[in-house]
Design a protein around this motif. Structure first.
Motif, PDB file in Angstrom:
ATOM      1  N   GLN A 106      17.619  16.175  36.948  1.00  7.44           N
ATOM      2  CA  GLN A 106      17.794  16.767  35.629  1.00  7.44           C
ATOM      3  C   GLN A 106      16.473  16.847  34.872  1.00  7.44           C
ATOM      4  N   ILE A 107      15.677  15.814  34.971  1.00  9.85           N
ATOM      5  CA  ILE A 107      14.396  15.847  34.259  1.00  9.85           C
ATOM      6  C   ILE A 107      13.384  16.705  35.013  1.00  9.85           C
ATOM      7  N   GLU A 108      13.390  16.644  36.351  1.00  9.96           N
ATOM      8  CA  GLU A 108      12.472  17.471  37.137  1.00  9.96           C
ATOM      9  C   GLU A 108      12.755  18.956  36.933  1.00  9.96           C
ATOM     10  N   ASP A 109      14.034  19.335  36.910  1.00  8.56           N
ATOM     11  CA  ASP A 109      14.389  20.744  36.734  1.00  8.56           C
ATOM     12  C   ASP A 109      13.999  21.257  35.352  1.00  8.56           C
ATOM     13  N   LEU A 110      14.021  20.391  34.353  1.00 10.29           N
ATOM     14  CA  LEU A 110      13.637  20.811  33.009  1.00 10.29           C
ATOM     15  C   LEU A 110      12.202  21.324  32.978  1.00 10.29           C
ATOM     16  N   TYR A 111      11.328  20.729  33.769  1.00  9.64           N
ATOM     17  CA  TYR A 111       9.925  21.146  33.787  1.00  9.64           C
ATOM     18  C   TYR A 111       9.752  22.576  34.284  1.00  9.64           C
ATOM     19  N   ALA A 112      10.711  23.086  35.045  1.00 10.20           N
ATOM     20  CA  ALA A 112      10.623  24.440  35.597  1.00 10.20           C
ATOM     21  C   ALA A 112      11.099  25.503  34.608  1.00 10.20           C
ATOM     22  N   PHE A 113      11.768  25.099  33.527  1.00 10.18           N
ATOM     23  CA  PHE A 113      12.281  26.064  32.559  1.00 10.18           C
ATOM     24  C   PHE A 113      11.138  26.676  31.760  1.00 10.18           C
ATOM     25  N   PRO A 114      11.267  27.956  31.415  1.00  9.98           N
ATOM     26  CA  PRO A 114      10.280  28.556  30.516  1.00  9.98           C
ATOM     27  C   PRO A 114      10.297  27.851  29.156  1.00  9.98           C
ATOM     28  N   GLU A 115       9.187  27.866  28.491  1.00  3.22           N
ATOM     29  CA  GLU A 115       9.081  27.201  27.184  1.00  3.22           C
ATOM     30  C   GLU A 115      10.072  27.813  26.193  1.00  3.22           C
ATOM     31  N   ASP A 116      10.698  26.960  25.395  1.00  2.24           N
ATOM     32  CA  ASP A 116      11.662  27.352  24.358  1.00  2.24           C
ATOM     33  C   ASP A 116      12.805  28.220  24.888  1.00  2.24           C
ATOM     34  N   SER A 117      13.336  27.881  26.040  1.00  5.29           N
ATOM     35  CA  SER A 117      14.430  28.665  26.623  1.00  5.29           C
ATOM     36  C   SER A 117      15.790  27.966  26.518  1.00  5.29           C
ATOM     37  N   VAL A 118      15.834  26.749  25.962  1.00  2.00           N
ATOM     38  CA  VAL A 118      17.080  25.999  25.848  1.00  2.00           C
ATOM     39  C   VAL A 118      17.548  26.017  24.393  1.00  2.00           C
ATOM     40  N   ASP A 119      18.767  26.529  24.169  1.00  2.00           N
ATOM     41  CA  ASP A 119      19.344  26.561  22.822  1.00  2.00           C
ATOM     42  C   ASP A 119      20.079  25.273  22.483  1.00  2.00           C
ATOM     43  N   VAL A 120      20.807  24.728  23.476  1.00  2.00           N
ATOM     44  CA  VAL A 120      21.606  23.523  23.270  1.00  2.00           C
ATOM     45  C   VAL A 120      21.236  22.519  24.354  1.00  2.00           C
ATOM     46  N   LEU A 121      20.933  21.300  23.947  1.00  2.00           N
ATOM     47  CA  LEU A 121      20.554  20.249  24.885  1.00  2.00           C
ATOM     48  C   LEU A 121      21.593  19.141  24.820  1.00  2.00           C
ATOM     49  N   PHE A 122      22.157  18.791  25.969  1.00  2.00           N
ATOM     50  CA  PHE A 122      23.142  17.723  26.067  1.00  2.00           C
ATOM     51  C   PHE A 122      22.496  16.503  26.695  1.00  2.00           C
ATOM     52  N   LEU A 123      22.691  15.338  26.085  1.00  2.00           N
ATOM     53  CA  LEU A 123      22.129  14.088  26.582  1.00  2.00           C
ATOM     54  C   LEU A 123      23.240  13.064  26.738  1.00  2.00           C
ATOM     55  N   GLY A 124      23.137  12.230  27.779  1.00  2.00           N
ATOM     56  CA  GLY A 124      24.112  11.161  27.916  1.00  2.00           C
ATOM     57  C   GLY A 124      24.312  10.718  29.349  1.00  2.00           C
ATOM     58  N   SER A 125      25.420  10.032  29.554  1.00  2.00           N
ATOM     59  CA  SER A 125      25.737   9.453  30.858  1.00  2.00           C
ATOM     60  C   SER A 125      26.446  10.476  31.744  1.00  2.00           C
ATOM     61  N   SER A 126      27.025   9.993  32.819  1.00  2.00           N
ATOM     62  CA  SER A 126      27.720  10.880  33.756  1.00  2.00           C
ATOM     63  C   SER A 126      28.898  11.597  33.093  1.00  2.00           C
ATOM     64  N   HIS A 127      29.438  11.040  32.021  1.00  2.00           N
ATOM     65  CA  HIS A 127      30.507  11.735  31.299  1.00  2.00           C
ATOM     66  C   HIS A 127      30.008  13.091  30.796  1.00  2.00           C
ATOM     67  N   MET A 128      28.786  13.131  30.347  1.00  2.00           N
ATOM     68  CA  MET A 128      28.198  14.382  29.882  1.00  2.00           C
ATOM     69  C   MET A 128      27.925  15.309  31.069  1.00  2.00           C
ATOM     70  N   GLY A 129      27.380  14.738  32.119  1.00  2.00           N
ATOM     71  CA  GLY A 129      26.993  15.556  33.271  1.00  2.00           C
ATOM     72  C   GLY A 129      28.155  16.166  34.020  1.00  2.00           C
ATOM     73  N   THR A 130      29.287  15.475  34.049  1.00  2.00           N
ATOM     74  CA  THR A 130      30.421  15.986  34.820  1.00  2.00           C
ATOM     75  C   THR A 130      31.433  16.748  33.972  1.00  2.00           C
ATOM     76  N   ASN A 131      31.341  16.664  32.659  1.00  2.00           N
ATOM     77  CA  ASN A 131      32.334  17.315  31.804  1.00  2.00           C
ATOM     78  C   ASN A 131      31.820  18.522  31.028  1.00  2.00           C
ATOM     79  N   ILE A 132      30.535  18.727  31.024  1.00  2.00           N
ATOM     80  CA  ILE A 132      29.952  19.874  30.324  1.00  2.00           C
ATOM     81  C   ILE A 132      29.322  20.795  31.368  1.00  2.00           C
ATOM     82  N   ASP A 133      29.704  22.056  31.338  1.00  2.00           N
ATOM     83  CA  ASP A 133      29.149  23.037  32.263  1.00  2.00           C
ATOM     84  C   ASP A 133      28.333  24.064  31.477  1.00  2.00           C
TER      85      ASP A 133
END
Length: 144
Positions: free
Chosen positions: A35-62
């Motif tokens: 998740q952190i490695e892939d973020l580095y590949a994103f173009p600058e200022d291309s994320v509108d909404v950022l979700f942070l948290g545990s596996s509950h966040m990772g498996t329940n938000i698409d």
């Protein structure tokens, strides 16, 4: 001239060997590290909404659904049992290249009774970071 060529060849072989060793021995977890490695590949200022948290966040938000239905470029930065202090460092790292309009913090781990992080979640929550003072500080506050 022959010595210089030999030195260059030796250094090139040494660099390649180090790269292969690092690639082979690096952690290959799908949660946290990628998740952190892939973020580095994103173009600058291309994320509108950022979700942070545990596996509950990772498996329940698409984030794909949010983009397809609402046109929101969302990204989920999560790791297993991610404590809030790791979420802080994820956010700090994300804000180096992104300017999300909304940050959502999942707080399930806030009610858990663990003061420190177990070894596996600690590795997952810190290994994907580029080498920096923030990575060092994240490891320092996460480890017993």
């Amino acid at each position: 001239m022959k010595k210089i060529g030999g030195c260059i060849l030796f250094l090139a072989c040494l660099g390649f060997a180090f790269y292969m060793l690092n690639t082979t021995l690096s952690f290959k977890y799908t949660d946290g590290v990628l998740q952190i490695e892939d973020l580095y590949a994103f173009p600058e200022d291309s994320v509108d909404v950022l979700f942070l948290g545990s596996s509950h966040m990772g498996t329940n938000i698409d984030p794909t659904v949010l983009y397809e239905k609402y046109g929101l470029a969302a990204y989920s930065m999560w790791s297993a049992s991610q404590p809030t202090w790791n979420s802080y460092y994820y956010l700090k790292e994300a804000l180096k290249n992104q300017s999300p309009k909304l940050v959502v913090l999942e707080c399930y781990v806030v009610v858990q009774d663990n003061e420190s992080t177990a070894y596996s979640p600690l590795i997952k929550a810190t290994s994907g970071f580029r080498y920096s003072g923030d990575r060092t500080e994240n490891i320092r506050v996460s480890a017993d």
